[in-house]
Design a protein around this motif. Structure first.
Motif, PDB file in Angstrom:
ATOM      1  N   LEU A  61       0.826  -1.197   0.000  1.00  0.00           N
ATOM      2  CA  LEU A  61       0.000   0.000   0.000  1.00  0.00           C
ATOM      3  C   LEU A  61       0.866   1.254   0.000  1.00  0.00           C
ATOM      4  N   ASP A  62       1.955   1.192   0.749  1.00  0.00           N
ATOM      5  CA  ASP A  62       2.970   2.241   0.758  1.00  0.00           C
ATOM      6  C   ASP A  62       4.287   1.610   1.180  1.00  0.00           C
ATOM      7  N   GLU A  63       5.248   2.416   1.583  1.00  0.00           N
ATOM      8  CA  GLU A  63       6.573   1.891   1.911  1.00  0.00           C
ATOM      9  C   GLU A  63       6.622   1.175   3.247  1.00  0.00           C
ATOM     10  N   HIS A  64       5.516   1.177   3.998  1.00  0.00           N
ATOM     11  CA  HIS A  64       5.505   0.538   5.316  1.00  0.00           C
ATOM     12  C   HIS A  64       4.433  -0.543   5.464  1.00  0.00           C
ATOM     13  N   LEU A  65       3.310  -0.396   4.775  1.00  0.00           N
ATOM     14  CA  LEU A  65       2.160  -1.262   4.988  1.00  0.00           C
ATOM     15  C   LEU A  65       1.769  -1.981   3.709  1.00  0.00           C
ATOM     16  N   GLY A  66       1.277  -3.208   3.876  1.00  0.00           N
ATOM     17  CA  GLY A  66       0.796  -3.978   2.737  1.00  0.00           C
ATOM     18  C   GLY A  66      -0.369  -4.863   3.127  1.00  0.00           C
ATOM     19  N   LEU A  67      -1.198  -5.216   2.159  1.00  0.00           N
ATOM     20  CA  LEU A  67      -2.334  -6.101   2.393  1.00  0.00           C
ATOM     21  C   LEU A  67      -1.912  -7.559   2.314  1.00  0.00           C
ATOM     22  N   HIS A  68      -2.624  -8.398   3.041  1.00  0.00           N
ATOM     23  CA  HIS A  68      -2.475  -9.849   2.908  1.00  0.00           C
ATOM     24  C   HIS A  68      -2.688 -10.238   1.449  1.00  0.00           C
ATOM     25  N   PRO A  69      -1.871 -11.139   0.909  1.00  0.00           N
ATOM     26  CA  PRO A  69      -2.006 -11.499  -0.515  1.00  0.00           C
ATOM     27  C   PRO A  69      -3.367 -12.070  -0.883  1.00  0.00           C
ATOM     28  N   ALA A  70      -4.099 -12.616   0.092  1.00  0.00           N
ATOM     29  CA  ALA A  70      -5.430 -13.154  -0.209  1.00  0.00           C
ATOM     30  C   ALA A  70      -6.419 -12.066  -0.611  1.00  0.00           C
ATOM     31  N   LEU A  71      -6.081 -10.803  -0.341  1.00  0.00           N
ATOM     32  CA  LEU A  71      -6.972  -9.688  -0.661  1.00  0.00           C
ATOM     33  C   LEU A  71      -6.662  -9.070  -2.028  1.00  0.00           C
ATOM     34  N   GLU A  72      -5.932  -9.791  -2.860  1.00  0.00           N
ATOM     35  CA  GLU A  72      -5.484  -9.240  -4.139  1.00  0.00           C
ATOM     36  C   GLU A  72      -6.643  -8.750  -5.004  1.00  0.00           C
ATOM     37  N   ARG A  73      -7.785  -9.401  -4.928  1.00  0.00           N
ATOM     38  CA  ARG A  73      -8.926  -8.992  -5.759  1.00  0.00           C
ATOM     39  C   ARG A  73      -9.432  -7.592  -5.405  1.00  0.00           C
ATOM     40  N   LEU A  74      -9.059  -7.089  -4.236  1.00  0.00           N
ATOM     41  CA  LEU A  74      -9.498  -5.754  -3.839  1.00  0.00           C
ATOM     42  C   LEU A  74      -8.533  -4.661  -4.275  1.00  0.00           C
ATOM     43  N   MET A  75      -7.372  -5.024  -4.764  1.00  0.00           N
ATOM     44  CA  MET A  75      -6.378  -4.025  -5.132  1.00  0.00           C
ATOM     45  C   MET A  75      -6.844  -3.069  -6.233  1.00  0.00           C
ATOM     46  N   PHE A  97      -2.668 -19.649  10.143  1.00  0.00           N
ATOM     47  CA  PHE A  97      -2.071 -19.225   8.877  1.00  0.00           C
ATOM     48  C   PHE A  97      -2.953 -19.584   7.674  1.00  0.00           C
ATOM     49  N   GLY A  98      -3.281 -20.847   7.532  1.00  0.00           N
ATOM     50  CA  GLY A  98      -4.093 -21.269   6.394  1.00  0.00           C
ATOM     51  C   GLY A  98      -5.530 -20.830   6.503  1.00  0.00           C
ATOM     52  N   ARG A  99      -6.073 -20.885   7.725  1.00  0.00           N
ATOM     53  CA  ARG A  99      -7.469 -20.505   7.939  1.00  0.00           C
ATOM     54  C   ARG A  99      -7.688 -19.030   7.625  1.00  0.00           C
ATOM     55  N   HIS A 100      -6.777 -18.202   8.073  1.00  0.00           N
ATOM     56  CA  HIS A 100      -6.920 -16.770   7.838  1.00  0.00           C
ATOM     57  C   HIS A 100      -6.828 -16.464   6.347  1.00  0.00           C
ATOM     58  N   HIS A 101      -5.953 -17.132   5.658  1.00  0.00           N
ATOM     59  CA  HIS A 101      -5.829 -16.954   4.212  1.00  0.00           C
ATOM     60  C   HIS A 101      -7.146 -17.297   3.514  1.00  0.00           C
ATOM     61  N   GLN A 102      -7.762 -18.385   3.937  1.00  0.00           N
ATOM     62  CA  GLN A 102      -9.032 -18.792   3.332  1.00  0.00           C
ATOM     63  C   GLN A 102     -10.132 -17.776   3.615  1.00  0.00           C
ATOM     64  N   LEU A 103     -10.205 -17.297   4.846  1.00  0.00           N
ATOM     65  CA  LEU A 103     -11.237 -16.322   5.212  1.00  0.00           C
ATOM     66  C   LEU A 103     -11.096 -15.038   4.414  1.00  0.00           C
ATOM     67  N   LEU A 104      -9.876 -14.536   4.312  1.00  0.00           N
ATOM     68  CA  LEU A 104      -9.667 -13.296   3.565  1.00  0.00           C
ATOM     69  C   LEU A 104      -9.895 -13.506   2.072  1.00  0.00           C
ATOM     70  N   THR A 105      -9.612 -14.704   1.575  1.00  0.00           N
ATOM     71  CA  THR A 105      -9.923 -15.017   0.184  1.00  0.00           C
ATOM     72  C   THR A 105     -11.423 -14.935  -0.058  1.00  0.00           C
ATOM     73  N   HIS A 106     -12.203 -15.532   0.832  1.00  0.00           N
ATOM     74  CA  HIS A 106     -13.659 -15.471   0.707  1.00  0.00           C
ATOM     75  C   HIS A 106     -14.155 -14.029   0.778  1.00  0.00           C
ATOM     76  N   LEU A 107     -13.578 -13.262   1.702  1.00  0.00           N
ATOM     77  CA  LEU A 107     -13.970 -11.860   1.829  1.00  0.00           C
ATOM     78  C   LEU A 107     -13.710 -11.106   0.535  1.00  0.00           C
ATOM     79  N   ALA A 108     -12.506 -11.249  -0.009  1.00  0.00           N
ATOM     80  CA  ALA A 108     -12.139 -10.522  -1.218  1.00  0.00           C
ATOM     81  C   ALA A 108     -12.962 -10.980  -2.420  1.00  0.00           C
ATOM     82  N   GLU A 109     -13.198 -12.279  -2.543  1.00  0.00           N
ATOM     83  CA  GLU A 109     -13.995 -12.785  -3.657  1.00  0.00           C
ATOM     84  C   GLU A 109     -15.408 -12.209  -3.623  1.00  0.00           C
TER      85      GLU A 109
END
Length: 362
Positions: free
Chosen positions: A52-66, A244-256
């Motif tokens: 997002l900037d030089e300090h912060l970034g989104l979880h890769p599972a949220l790529e669809r929101l970029m 780790f895996g569960r959070h990735h799945q949840l954020l994937t569902h959110l972004a989708e």
């Protein structure tokens, strides 16, 4: 819609991240030297996050929101919380949903309190719709006009069962049930008459539960159901172990779900009439557990989406070197977000809300 309904053409879609989302792995301080030592198993590599900037970034599972971020149609509020945080699921979500404090209690949801200032027109089907097996939360009240819609089907059968059961009881109870059912029957008829299943959506929605909720939300809005608030929920964020895996799945569902919803709204020409806002009872602790999970925490980021936003970062990332005990210090009171919704989205005062100065909405 009639002129009396015009102030309520704008919709708010609430998404509850039930269980308390881990904010530190949602918006990642990937350059903070304390991040990885606190999370040897859970930390995301700097080259994995969506910067997002030089300090912060989104979880890769949220790529669809970029794409929404790039188009400045996503606002990320950092360090959201409240003073004297409570780590109980039940008490903390109550604080969030009533806009009260740790020392005060309220029976009614913050949206119903807000609507008492300027009630949505009686010509509208309801004040809000709750989808799936979710609590009314911010729409809770004895006098709220709320429809609980599990599926896009008529709810007459369920209503008739309620009336038939009440017919065998004392008349005062029957009178009360009949009054409530008559009120909801009008709202139900207005929804069912829209033939929402036949609404055309230029988006493909994922098959999981949250995707179905977002598809239903799209049909309700595009189909002209004219309800100011729709509440959805995505559960499973209470990640005490194996996060780790569960959070990735949840954020994937959110972004989708959210990206499909945004696509449907853009195609329908209604994206500028919709705001989506996430909320949860709390975040998670910065230090991981031996189980590969995190305990109940405090401050966390939240997302707001829509074409009417001034997209970007708001608030401040909670610093990892200034903890309150084992938890993050909040940097932005959640009621400031509610205040922006009240004043800038609907033009209401909401004096009971935390006075805010967030220039969130154009």
């Amino acid at each position: 819609w009639g002129a009396s309904a015009a102030p309520w053409r704008r919709h708010l879609v609430l998404v509850e991240l039930n269980g308390g989302n881990d904010g530190l792995n949602t918006v990642v301080p990937y350059r903070d030297p304390l991040y990885r030592p606190m999370r040897p198993k859970l930390a995301l590599a700097a080259d994995q996050v969506l910067q997002l900037d030089e300090h912060l970034g989104l979880h890769p599972a949220l790529e669809r929101l970029m794409p929404l971020w790039i188009d400045r149609q996503m606002a990320i509020a950092l360090g959201v919380g409240y003073p004297q945080p409570n780590l109980s699921h039940f008490r903390s979500i109550d604080i969030w949903e009533t806009a009260t404090t740790e020392k005060t209690h309220g029976e009614d949801g913050w949206l119903i309190r807000l609507f008492r200032e300027s009630r949505p027109s009686a010509t509208l089907p309801a004040d809000g719709i709750v989808l799936g097996r979710n609590d009314p939360g911010p729409l809770a009240s004895e006098d709220a006009r709320v429809i609980f819609l599990k599926k896009l089907i008529s709810i007459r059968k369920r209503q008739r069962k309620s009336l038939n059961a009440a017919a065998d009881l004392a008349n005062p109870l029957l009178d009360h049930v009949a009054t409530v059912q008559n009120r909801m029957d009008l709202a139900e008829r207005r929804l069912v008459e829209k033939n929402l299943q036949d609404v055309s959506l230029a988006a493909t929605f994922p098959a999981h539960d949250f995707g179905r909720q977002m598809e239903t939300t799209s049909r309700l809005i595009v189909g002209g159901s004219a309800v100011p608030v729709i509440k959805c929920a995505l559960g499973g964020f209470d990640t005490h172990a194996g996060q780790f895996g569960r959070h990735h799945q949840l954020l994937t569902h959110l972004a989708e779900g959210l990206s499909s919803f945004a696509q449907a709204m853009k195609w329908s020409g209604m994206w500028d009439e919709v705001l989506v806002m996430t909320y949860a009872e709390f975040g998670r602790r910065p230090r991981e557990k031996a189980s590969g999970g995190t305990d109940h925490g405090t401050a966390a980021p939240h997302l707001t989406l829509g074409a009417s936003l001034r997209g970007g970062l708001y608030g401040e990332q909670s610093p990892l070197d200034l903890l309150e005990g084992n938890n993050l210090e909040y940097r932005l009171d959640f009621r400031a977000l509610y205040d922006a919704i009240a004043r800038q989205w609907w033009g209401l005062d909401g004096a009971f809300l935390h006075p805010g100065t967030l220039p969130l909405i154009t």
